[in-house]
Scaffold this motif. Structure first.
Motif, PDB file in Angstrom:
ATOM      1  N   UNK A  52      55.751 -15.996-105.562  1.00 20.38           N
ATOM      2  CA  UNK A  52      56.700 -15.038-104.286  1.00 20.38           C
ATOM      3  C   UNK A  52      57.415 -16.171-102.881  1.00 20.38           C
ATOM      4  N   UNK A  53      56.697 -17.700-103.619  1.00 18.40           N
ATOM      5  CA  UNK A  53      56.855 -18.452-103.037  1.00 18.40           C
ATOM      6  C   UNK A  53      57.929 -19.802-103.117  1.00 18.40           C
ATOM      7  N   UNK A  54      59.236 -19.284-103.244  1.00 12.35           N
ATOM      8  CA  UNK A  54      60.564 -20.003-103.698  1.00 12.35           C
ATOM      9  C   UNK A  54      59.900 -22.179-103.208  1.00 12.35           C
ATOM     10  N   UNK A  55      60.150 -22.687-104.425  1.00 14.16           N
ATOM     11  CA  UNK A  55      60.244 -24.106-103.962  1.00 14.16           C
ATOM     12  C   UNK A  55      58.800 -25.088-104.463  1.00 14.16           C
ATOM     13  N   UNK A  56      57.825 -23.944-105.018  1.00 11.59           N
ATOM     14  CA  UNK A  56      56.516 -24.385-104.966  1.00 11.59           C
ATOM     15  C   UNK A  56      56.452 -25.872-106.813  1.00 11.59           C
ATOM     16  N   UNK A  57      55.716 -26.623-106.521  1.00 15.63           N
ATOM     17  CA  UNK A  57      56.316 -27.441-107.402  1.00 15.63           C
ATOM     18  C   UNK A  57      54.980 -27.346-108.361  1.00 15.63           C
ATOM     19  N   UNK A  58      55.733 -27.527-109.560  1.00 11.52           N
ATOM     20  CA  UNK A  58      55.285 -26.598-111.268  1.00 11.52           C
ATOM     21  C   UNK A  58      53.790 -28.039-111.024  1.00 11.52           C
ATOM     22  N   UNK A  59      52.317 -27.388-111.665  1.00 18.91           N
ATOM     23  CA  UNK A  59      51.154 -28.235-111.847  1.00 18.91           C
ATOM     24  C   UNK A  59      51.662 -29.714-112.670  1.00 18.91           C
ATOM     25  N   UNK A  60      52.648 -28.768-113.935  1.00 18.72           N
ATOM     26  CA  UNK A  60      52.704 -29.311-115.261  1.00 18.72           C
ATOM     27  C   UNK A  60      53.184 -31.148-114.646  1.00 18.72           C
ATOM     28  N   UNK A 107      47.130 -24.427-103.550  1.00 17.87           N
ATOM     29  CA  UNK A 107      47.103 -23.905-104.851  1.00 17.87           C
ATOM     30  C   UNK A 107      47.640 -22.474-105.327  1.00 17.87           C
ATOM     31  N   UNK A 108      48.748 -21.918-105.572  1.00 15.97           N
ATOM     32  CA  UNK A 108      49.189 -21.093-105.983  1.00 15.97           C
ATOM     33  C   UNK A 108      50.785 -20.852-105.270  1.00 15.97           C
ATOM     34  N   UNK A 109      50.896 -19.687-105.678  1.00 16.22           N
ATOM     35  CA  UNK A 109      52.447 -19.251-105.249  1.00 16.22           C
ATOM     36  C   UNK A 109      52.970 -18.046-105.723  1.00 16.22           C
ATOM     37  N   UNK A 137      52.329 -25.800 -93.968  1.00 16.04           N
ATOM     38  CA  UNK A 137      52.125 -26.277 -94.623  1.00 16.04           C
ATOM     39  C   UNK A 137      52.425 -27.793 -95.818  1.00 16.04           C
ATOM     40  N   UNK A 138      52.291 -28.344 -96.654  1.00 13.54           N
ATOM     41  CA  UNK A 138      52.173 -29.977 -96.819  1.00 13.54           C
ATOM     42  C   UNK A 138      52.985 -29.482 -98.305  1.00 13.54           C
ATOM     43  N   UNK A 139      52.886 -28.208 -98.099  1.00 17.77           N
ATOM     44  CA  UNK A 139      53.786 -28.476-100.593  1.00 17.77           C
ATOM     45  C   UNK A 139      52.719 -26.311-100.774  1.00 17.77           C
ATOM     46  N   UNK A 140      52.957 -26.492-101.658  1.00 15.83           N
ATOM     47  CA  UNK A 140      52.840 -25.514-102.832  1.00 15.83           C
ATOM     48  C   UNK A 140      52.600 -25.383-104.310  1.00 15.83           C
ATOM     49  N   UNK A 141      51.793 -26.007-105.148  1.00 17.79           N
ATOM     50  CA  UNK A 141      51.564 -26.097-106.338  1.00 17.79           C
ATOM     51  C   UNK A 141      51.211 -24.547-107.293  1.00 17.79           C
ATOM     52  N   UNK A 170      51.241 -13.811-104.240  1.00 16.73           N
ATOM     53  CA  UNK A 170      51.501 -13.075-103.235  1.00 16.73           C
ATOM     54  C   UNK A 170      50.380 -13.974-102.017  1.00 16.73           C
ATOM     55  N   UNK A 171      49.437 -14.128-102.596  1.00 15.21           N
ATOM     56  CA  UNK A 171      48.259 -14.964-102.061  1.00 15.21           C
ATOM     57  C   UNK A 171      48.995 -15.928-100.786  1.00 15.21           C
ATOM     58  N   UNK A 172      49.699 -16.621-101.658  1.00 16.51           N
ATOM     59  CA  UNK A 172      49.872 -17.990-101.285  1.00 16.51           C
ATOM     60  C   UNK A 172      51.418 -17.444-100.120  1.00 16.51           C
ATOM     61  N   UNK A 173      51.910 -16.494-100.068  1.00 12.68           N
ATOM     62  CA  UNK A 173      53.041 -15.957 -98.794  1.00 12.68           C
ATOM     63  C   UNK A 173      51.864 -15.618 -98.435  1.00 12.68           C
ATOM     64  N   UNK A 174      51.167 -14.652 -98.429  1.00 15.73           N
ATOM     65  CA  UNK A 174      50.096 -14.222 -97.048  1.00 15.73           C
ATOM     66  C   UNK A 174      49.592 -15.573 -96.226  1.00 15.73           C
ATOM     67  N   UNK A 175      49.563 -16.652 -96.624  1.00 23.60           N
ATOM     68  CA  UNK A 175      49.008 -17.827 -96.241  1.00 23.60           C
ATOM     69  C   UNK A 175      50.333 -18.488 -95.172  1.00 23.60           C
ATOM     70  N   UNK A 176      51.918 -18.290 -96.436  1.00 25.10           N
ATOM     71  CA  UNK A 176      52.814 -18.819 -95.352  1.00 25.10           C
ATOM     72  C   UNK A 176      52.750 -17.665 -94.331  1.00 25.10           C
ATOM     73  N   UNK A 177      53.387 -16.521 -94.425  1.00 25.11           N
ATOM     74  CA  UNK A 177      53.156 -15.577 -93.258  1.00 25.11           C
ATOM     75  C   UNK A 177      52.507 -16.356 -91.947  1.00 25.11           C
TER      76      UNK A 177
END
Length: 462
Positions: free
Chosen positions: A181-189, A147-149, A169-173, A151-158
């Motif tokens: 900072x993470x391309x391709x994240x799905x918007x919560x809305x 949940x998040x896209x 990683x199953x996905x980013x919201x 710099x913090x989410x990018x750290x998990x990605x790395x």
């Protein structure tokens, strides 16, 4: 990850360890059966040999842990694994021989031990040839939704891209809480029901990686996700589990206060730790005295000055004490007594000093500090007062590492190379905080065993 005594162990390595243990039991029994068949022409299994087989399997597996067979590289390189298996089995056989000498009732015949060793090496390599790639594949990794896209989410990605990572990683919201900072994240809305979306992605865990949590926590979403049976974790706890250190960048005081750790229930284990320190330091000083004296003579012959040196260090609760070490540098290594970080290929290190630093022989006299109760065998390395004053001013939570007794070896020492800068000190502090927070006798045993790996492969020596 599976939590054993407050310490996280990757479930793939735990599964591999269990398979190895069974293989070692089979190798032990096969060695007996082969030798009995050679003598009598027939052989059959016998439960009376179980104590010897358990001793064989347990001792060899301890040696495997100590040498580093179960490191992250274990599932990446068969050449690496083969080399360490040979060393660990050889070391294990030496330990078994010593144990059999002390306890004759557990003894093997020498030919049995040789056959069991060969079967063990062959069986362990076959296990890795058949299972290494499968155990390291995504099939055995947890699926995590972020949940998040930012710099913090990018750290998990790395982190997920590292060799030996235990999750995918199953996905980013995107929670619209800051820059992306993470391309391709799905918007919560665009997600009608977040709980249903998490289940549809096959995620077993949701990690909260928001850039701004104040008044932005999606409590209703998190509650519904939690009630589906999916684990919900904050970023600090997730990083602690996956990296084995307390992440300073995501840390806040409330997490340290309210998270599990620093348990008062460890008073009994601390008494056991002190008893171990007393016995082990006394034995080490007695057995190590000839080696200390020989090394001291070599130090004196090579360079002018005393063979030993005393140095002030900061210990438990910030109290100063003196350590004694064999001198490995020139006598004029620090002009005017000014503290200087040790560097790679440090020109101040003598030829004898280079050898004893790699083998950690220069550390043996510190057993005297352990015997006196100023140090323990396991704990954060004690630093010099000049460094401590600077580091406490520049690094948050540095003083908290002094809430446990310093040690000769420690969690930071087996996980991070020799520190020679503020950035290195920051990295090692994260490991020290993990140790202080999650201390158990089990973690001490892991550290002591893994110290064998550090000494054998000269990791971190300068």
């Amino acid at each position: 990850m599976i939590r054993l005594f407050k310490h996280y162990v990757p479930h793939t390595l735990l599964l591999l360890g269990l398979i190895d243990f069974v293989m070692l039991l089979l190798a032990s029994e096969a060695g007996w059966l082969l030798r009995i068949w050679q003598i009598s022409g027939s052989a059959s299994p016998d439960l009376a040999r179980l104590p010897q087989s358990l001793t064989f399997a347990f001792t060899l597996q301890l040696a495997m842990v100590g040498v580093g067979v179960y490191g992250a590289e274990a599932l990446q390189s068969l050449r690496f694994t083969a080399a360490r298996l040979c060393v660990s089995v050889s070391l294990g056989i030496l330990l078994i021989s010593l144990l059999f000498f002390l306890v004759p009732t557990l003894a093997f015949w020498r030919s049995n031990l040789l056959y069991a060793m060969v079967f063990a090496l062959g069986g362990l390599m076959i296990v890795r040839l058949l299972l290494a790639q499968k155990l390291g594949s995504d099939v055995f990794k947890r699926r995590v939704l972020i949940l998040g896209a930012g710099p913090r989410a990018a750290r998990v990605q790395a982190l997920a891209k590292r060799d030996g990572a235990g999750f995918v990683i199953a996905g980013y919201v995107s929670m619209n809480d800051g820059p992306t900072a993470v391309p391709g994240a799905v918007n919560r809305g665009d997600i009608a029901n977040l709980a249903a979306y998490v289940v549809a992605q096959g995620a077993s865990e949701v990690v909260l990686a928001l850039e701004e949590r104040r008044n932005a926590l999606p409590l209703q979403d998190l509650l519904r996700v939690k009630t589906t049976g999916v684990h919900v974790n904050d970023l600090s706890s997730f990083l602690e589990r996956e990296t084995g250190r307390v992440d300073l960048d995501s840390l806040n005081p409330s997490w340290l206060i309210f998270s599990d750790g620093f348990s008062a229930g460890r008073r009994f284990s601390s008494a056991g730790k002190r008893l171990f320190d007393l016995v082990a330091s006394a034995v080490l000083l007695v057995l190590g005295t000839p080696l200390i004296l020989i090394t001291a003579l070599l130090v004196k012959l090579e360079s002018r000055g005393p063979a030993f040196f005393r140095q002030k260090r900061v210990g438990l609760y910030g109290q100063s004490f003196e350590i004694v070490k064999l001198r490995s540098m020139r006598q004029d290594a620090e002009v005017g007594g000014k503290a200087v970080w040790a560097q790679k290929d440090d020109p101040r290190v003598t030829r004898v000093g280079s050898i004893i630093r790699k083998l950690r022989i220069d550390e043996i006299p510190q057993a005297w500090s352990v015997l006196r109760g100023e140090m323990s065998f396991v704990g954060p390395r004690p630093e010099r007062p000049q460094f401590v004053a600077d580091l406490e001013a520049r690094l948050p939570y540095y003083a908290e590492r002094h809430m446990v007794k310093p040690g000769i070896t420690g969690w930071a020492q087996i996980n991070y190379p020799y520190g020679a800068s503020i950035d290195d000190a920051r990295q090692k502090l994260e490991y020290d905080l993990y140790y202080a927070k999650n201390y158990t006798p089990f973690l001490d045993i892991v550290i002591l065993l893994q110290t064998i790996r550090v000494i054998l492969w000269h990791e971190g020596a300068r």
